[in-house]
Design a protein around this motif. Sequence first.
Motif, PDB file in Angstrom:
ATOM      1  N   LYS A   6       0.851  -1.184   0.000  1.00  0.00           N
ATOM      2  CA  LYS A   6       0.000   0.000   0.000  1.00  0.00           C
ATOM      3  C   LYS A   6       0.887   1.235   0.000  1.00  0.00           C
ATOM      4  O   LYS A   6       1.949   1.234   0.631  1.00  0.00           O
ATOM      5  CB  LYS A   6      -0.815  -0.034   1.296  1.00  0.00           C
ATOM      6  CG  LYS A   6      -1.963   0.946   1.340  1.00  0.00           C
ATOM      7  CD  LYS A   6      -2.581   0.881   2.729  1.00  0.00           C
ATOM      8  CE  LYS A   6      -4.090   0.909   2.653  1.00  0.00           C
ATOM      9  NZ  LYS A   6      -4.754   0.826   3.933  1.00  0.00           N
ATOM     10  N   VAL A 120      -0.590   1.148 -12.379  1.00  0.00           N
ATOM     11  CA  VAL A 120      -2.032   1.001 -12.143  1.00  0.00           C
ATOM     12  C   VAL A 120      -2.780   1.565 -13.349  1.00  0.00           C
ATOM     13  O   VAL A 120      -2.620   2.739 -13.690  1.00  0.00           O
ATOM     14  CB  VAL A 120      -2.471   1.760 -10.878  1.00  0.00           C
ATOM     15  CG1 VAL A 120      -3.979   1.641 -10.677  1.00  0.00           C
ATOM     16  CG2 VAL A 120      -1.725   1.252  -9.664  1.00  0.00           C
ATOM     17  N   LEU A 147      -2.925  -2.354  -2.890  1.00  0.00           N
ATOM     18  CA  LEU A 147      -2.795  -3.480  -3.819  1.00  0.00           C
ATOM     19  C   LEU A 147      -3.560  -4.707  -3.319  1.00  0.00           C
ATOM     20  O   LEU A 147      -4.076  -5.483  -4.115  1.00  0.00           O
ATOM     21  CB  LEU A 147      -1.312  -3.814  -4.041  1.00  0.00           C
ATOM     22  CG  LEU A 147      -1.020  -4.988  -4.979  1.00  0.00           C
ATOM     23  CD1 LEU A 147      -1.602  -4.740  -6.370  1.00  0.00           C
ATOM     24  CD2 LEU A 147       0.478  -5.246  -5.092  1.00  0.00           C
ATOM     25  N   GLU A 148      -3.626  -4.882  -2.025  1.00  0.00           N
ATOM     26  CA  GLU A 148      -4.321  -6.046  -1.494  1.00  0.00           C
ATOM     27  C   GLU A 148      -5.794  -6.041  -1.919  1.00  0.00           C
ATOM     28  O   GLU A 148      -6.345  -7.059  -2.315  1.00  0.00           O
ATOM     29  CB  GLU A 148      -4.224  -6.047   0.031  1.00  0.00           C
ATOM     30  CG  GLU A 148      -3.916  -7.410   0.562  1.00  0.00           C
ATOM     31  CD  GLU A 148      -3.143  -7.368   1.866  1.00  0.00           C
ATOM     32  OE1 GLU A 148      -2.950  -6.274   2.438  1.00  0.00           O
ATOM     33  OE2 GLU A 148      -2.734  -8.450   2.296  1.00  0.00           O
ATOM     34  N   ASN A 149      -6.416  -4.860  -1.832  1.00  0.00           N
ATOM     35  CA  ASN A 149      -7.829  -4.751  -2.184  1.00  0.00           C
ATOM     36  C   ASN A 149      -8.056  -4.208  -3.589  1.00  0.00           C
ATOM     37  O   ASN A 149      -9.197  -3.950  -3.976  1.00  0.00           O
ATOM     38  CB  ASN A 149      -8.547  -3.875  -1.159  1.00  0.00           C
ATOM     39  CG  ASN A 149      -8.477  -4.495   0.227  1.00  0.00           C
ATOM     40  OD1 ASN A 149      -8.906  -5.635   0.408  1.00  0.00           O
ATOM     41  ND2 ASN A 149      -7.883  -3.784   1.166  1.00  0.00           N
ATOM     42  N   CYS A 150      -6.964  -3.992  -4.320  1.00  0.00           N
ATOM     43  CA  CYS A 150      -7.044  -3.498  -5.698  1.00  0.00           C
ATOM     44  C   CYS A 150      -7.917  -2.254  -5.804  1.00  0.00           C
ATOM     45  O   CYS A 150      -8.880  -2.222  -6.588  1.00  0.00           O
ATOM     46  CB  CYS A 150      -7.552  -4.581  -6.637  1.00  0.00           C
ATOM     47  SG  CYS A 150      -6.380  -5.910  -6.836  1.00  0.00           S
ATOM     48  N   GLN A 151      -7.603  -1.255  -5.004  1.00  0.00           N
ATOM     49  CA  GLN A 151      -8.347  -0.019  -5.141  1.00  0.00           C
ATOM     50  C   GLN A 151      -7.489   1.212  -4.891  1.00  0.00           C
ATOM     51  O   GLN A 151      -6.488   1.175  -4.180  1.00  0.00           O
ATOM     52  CB  GLN A 151      -9.574  -0.013  -4.224  1.00  0.00           C
ATOM     53  CG  GLN A 151      -9.238  -0.101  -2.754  1.00  0.00           C
ATOM     54  CD  GLN A 151     -10.500  -0.157  -1.905  1.00  0.00           C
ATOM     55  OE1 GLN A 151     -11.543  -0.626  -2.358  1.00  0.00           O
ATOM     56  NE2 GLN A 151     -10.419   0.330  -0.686  1.00  0.00           N
ATOM     57  N   PRO A 161     -11.857   1.016  -8.070  1.00  0.00           N
ATOM     58  CA  PRO A 161     -11.215  -0.297  -8.187  1.00  0.00           C
ATOM     59  C   PRO A 161     -10.307  -0.366  -9.421  1.00  0.00           C
ATOM     60  O   PRO A 161     -10.547   0.331 -10.403  1.00  0.00           O
ATOM     61  CB  PRO A 161     -12.402  -1.249  -8.354  1.00  0.00           C
ATOM     62  CG  PRO A 161     -13.492  -0.405  -8.932  1.00  0.00           C
ATOM     63  CD  PRO A 161     -13.270   0.999  -8.452  1.00  0.00           C
ATOM     64  N   PHE A 162      -9.255  -1.161  -9.344  1.00  0.00           N
ATOM     65  CA  PHE A 162      -8.456  -1.421 -10.552  1.00  0.00           C
ATOM     66  C   PHE A 162      -8.208  -2.916 -10.662  1.00  0.00           C
ATOM     67  O   PHE A 162      -8.405  -3.659  -9.694  1.00  0.00           O
ATOM     68  CB  PHE A 162      -7.150  -0.627 -10.544  1.00  0.00           C
ATOM     69  CG  PHE A 162      -6.172  -0.989  -9.452  1.00  0.00           C
ATOM     70  CD1 PHE A 162      -5.255  -2.013  -9.631  1.00  0.00           C
ATOM     71  CD2 PHE A 162      -6.156  -0.283  -8.255  1.00  0.00           C
ATOM     72  CE1 PHE A 162      -4.340  -2.335  -8.625  1.00  0.00           C
ATOM     73  CE2 PHE A 162      -5.249  -0.602  -7.247  1.00  0.00           C
ATOM     74  CZ  PHE A 162      -4.339  -1.635  -7.435  1.00  0.00           C
ATOM     75  N   GLN A 163      -7.802  -3.324 -11.867  1.00  0.00           N
ATOM     76  CA  GLN A 163      -7.586  -4.755 -12.094  1.00  0.00           C
ATOM     77  C   GLN A 163      -6.107  -5.063 -12.232  1.00  0.00           C
ATOM     78  O   GLN A 163      -5.343  -4.247 -12.740  1.00  0.00           O
ATOM     79  CB  GLN A 163      -8.305  -5.190 -13.368  1.00  0.00           C
ATOM     80  CG  GLN A 163      -9.798  -5.276 -13.156  1.00  0.00           C
ATOM     81  CD  GLN A 163     -10.509  -5.834 -14.351  1.00  0.00           C
ATOM     82  OE1 GLN A 163     -10.009  -5.779 -15.461  1.00  0.00           O
ATOM     83  NE2 GLN A 163     -11.693  -6.359 -14.123  1.00  0.00           N
ATOM     84  N   ILE A 164      -5.737  -6.240 -11.785  1.00  0.00           N
ATOM     85  CA  ILE A 164      -4.358  -6.687 -11.934  1.00  0.00           C
ATOM     86  C   ILE A 164      -4.387  -8.207 -11.986  1.00  0.00           C
ATOM     87  O   ILE A 164      -5.245  -8.840 -11.374  1.00  0.00           O
ATOM     88  CB  ILE A 164      -3.487  -6.157 -10.770  1.00  0.00           C
ATOM     89  CG1 ILE A 164      -2.028  -6.550 -10.964  1.00  0.00           C
ATOM     90  CG2 ILE A 164      -3.987  -6.640  -9.417  1.00  0.00           C
ATOM     91  CD1 ILE A 164      -1.075  -5.852 -10.011  1.00  0.00           C
ATOM     92  N   GLN A 169      -0.151  -9.767  -8.842  1.00  0.00           N
ATOM     93  CA  GLN A 169      -0.518  -9.208  -7.545  1.00  0.00           C
ATOM     94  C   GLN A 169       0.186 -10.001  -6.431  1.00  0.00           C
ATOM     95  O   GLN A 169       0.791  -9.423  -5.528  1.00  0.00           O
ATOM     96  CB  GLN A 169      -2.035  -9.268  -7.362  1.00  0.00           C
ATOM     97  CG  GLN A 169      -2.508  -8.663  -6.057  1.00  0.00           C
ATOM     98  CD  GLN A 169      -3.954  -9.017  -5.756  1.00  0.00           C
ATOM     99  OE1 GLN A 169      -4.489  -9.999  -6.255  1.00  0.00           O
ATOM    100  NE2 GLN A 169      -4.592  -8.200  -4.939  1.00  0.00           N
TER     101      GLN A 169
END
Lengths: 205, 464
Positions: A6, A120, A147-151, A161-164, A169
Motif C-alpha cells: 500500500k 495502475v 494493492l491487497e484490495n485493488c483499489q 477499483p483497478f484490475q491486476i 498481484q
Amino acid sequence: MDKFTKVTGVATPLMRQNVDTDLIIRIERLVDNVTRDGLGPYCFEQIRFKPDGSEDPDCIFNQKPYRDAPIILSRENFGCGSSREGAVWALKGMGIRAVIAPYFGDIFNNNCFQNGLLPVALPIHEIEQLADEMKASPGNARVTIDLENCQVVSPTGRTIPFQIDARRQHAMLNGLDDIAQTMARKDEIAAWQTQDKTARPWVWL
Amino acid sequence: MGKTLFDKIWDSHVITDLGNRFVLLHIDRLLLHDMSGGKALKEAIEKGYPPAQPRLTYGTPDHTMSTKPGRTEKTHPPGEPLILSMRETTSAYGIKLFDLGQDGQGIVHVMGPEQGLTLPGTTLVCGDSHTSTHGGMGSLAFGIGSSELVHVIATQTMVQRKPKRLRASFEGKLMPGVTAKDMILHLIGELGTAAGTGYSVEYAGSAVRALPIEARLTLCNLTIEMGARTGMVAPDDTTYEYLNGRDYAPKGAMWDRAVAHWRTLPSDPDAEFDREHTVDMKNVAPQITWGTSPEHVIAVDRAIPDPSTGPEEKRGAWEAALKYQGLEPGKPIEGTKVDWVFIGSCTNSRISDLRAAATIVKGRHKADHVTAWVVPGSVRIKQEAEAEGLDRVFLDAGFEWREPGCSMCLASNGERVPPGKRSVSTSNRNFVGRQGPGARTHLASPAMAAAAAIKGAIADVRKI
Ligand code: SF4
C-alpha cells in the motif's frame, strides 16, 4: 525484490501522453555505469533541468508539494519506447512507487513488475478527476493505492477499483523473484528441451 | 478454426501453462549487446545462475563504441568497461561473441539474420525493443528488460502473457519512391503509437509478400513504435533463399527438414485475428516525420499539420512537438533546412539501404552546410559495399563512411546531433533528445535521407 502492499502520498499530475523511456532516463546515464540506485537524480532530467543544468521552475516535479511525491498521474501510453529497465530504476530512485495511467508500454509494464514499482491502469476520466482533486487542495491532497484490495482512494475519499493479474498481484505483495519460481520447474524445462531436440534438431546449435 | 503464424510458434514453445493467460515459454535464441549483455551475465552469475544454454546465446557490441574509422573500444572511453565486461563474461561461458574488429560484428538486429542465427519458427529475445526486427524472418522475436534478460540467461525461458493478434495487410504495388520504411511509417501514422499495445502483429498482403527480406526486417523493426513488442512476416521462398547457406543456418538434409517444417507455419486461411487493418498501397507516398513521435508523420509533399485543426486530445502534444522541432504549422515540410543526415541503424543500414542511398548520391555532392554520415550495419555489409564501390560514391559526395554500430540512432556512444540542429535520420525514433539533447529528428527512408543531404533541406526523392 521490494514488496508492494500500500502507498499513500502526493500524486503528481504529469498528465502527458506517450511519456517514453528516453524521456524518463537518457541512455548516456546507463552507459556511464551509474549504479541502479544512483539514477534518481537523472530521472526526467530533460524536463526537470534547463540546458544550463539549473532546475526549471515550470516543471511540475520541481514544484511543491510534488517534489517528493511517490505517485505519478499520466495520460495514455506511459513508458513506451525503449526497453531500458533503467527507466524503472530511475523512477524508483526518484522515490516513485506507483504510476497511474490509462495504459503502459508493454515492456515497461513488465519491467515494473520485476522491480516492485506498481503500474495502475485506470480510465482516463478517473485519472483526470484525480488530477483535479490533487490540484484543488495542493499540500493536503493524498492518494492511496491499496494493492491487497485493488483499489485507489482519491483525495476526496472516492474509491476506484483497478484490475491486476492475480499472479502479478501475488508476486508484488510478497516480493517474489520470477527466477526462483521458474528454477523450481527445471525438470519440466529439461523434458521440453529433450523432446524439442528430436522434433526440431536444427534449432540446437 | 485455423491458427495464426503467431499462435503456431507461441503454442509450440509453451513449456507449461501458469494460469491467467501466463505461460512459461521456451526461448530458442538469446542475443546480447554491450549496453546490457555483460551486466546481465554478471548479475545472473552473481545470483548463482550460470547461463543455461550458452550455445543458444550470441553477442556483439554495437551500442556504446565509437563508429569513427579506425576505432577501438578505447575511442569512446565510457563504453569501454561495458565492452570489456561483455568480452570477459561471454568468454568465461563459451558464448560466441562477434567482437569489435572481427567478421560478423554489427548491430545486433543486423547480425542475427545475416549469420543465419535468426530462423523461422523460433523464439528470439534480446534486451532491446527493436528485437521485433527479426520477425521479418518469420521468427517470434521481442525485446525484453534487464530483469527478464537475467531470467532468460538463467533458465532459457520467459514468463509471458499471450498477446492479442493484429494483422496489418498492405495491398497493391509500391508507388515510385516508396520503401518498406514508408509503409510502416504510414501505418503508424494511421493507427498511432499505441495501437499495438498488448498485440502481436502479422504483416501480410501482396505488397509484403513482394518485399525482399531486408525490407521485411525494416518493416518489422518499427513494430515497437506502434506499441507492439513483436511483429512478423510469414516465411516463404524469399526467406529460404535468403537463409540458405548462411553460417549458422541448417545444412544438407537438416535444411530440407527445417524447410518442410517452416512451410507449415504461415497463418491458416481461416485463422482469426483480434483486429485487422488494411492499407491500400495507392495511398502510400514517401514519408517524413515532423514531430517527436513516430506517429507524427506525413507524406513529404504535405504541409506541416496545424494543431488547431487536429484531433482535440492531441493538440497539446502537437503544439509541444512543433515548438521543440522549430516548425511552423501550415508550411510545406519540403524545403525545411537540414543540418545533419544519418544513414544507418538497425532499421536501414543493410546493403540494399546503402545501395538505395548511393543511387541518389552518385555524381552529386552534399550541400555545404550538411554533415552527412553513413554507418553500415555490420562488418560484412561494409565489406560488400566497399567491394561495390559504394564507399567511394559517398566519400566523393562529401559523406563520412564509418564503422558498424548504432551510432547516432540513440547517441549512447557520444555521437550526437548538436542541440537545435535538424537531422534527417533513417533510424526509428524521433523522441525528444533521442539523437542528443535538443536535437531535432526527422525519420525517413535511406533514399529520402540521401536526397536531404544533397539538397540541404527536406526533399521529395521523387523529384531527384
Ligand atoms: S540501431 Fe538504434 S534502435 Fe537499433 S539496436 Fe542500435 S540503438 Fe537500438
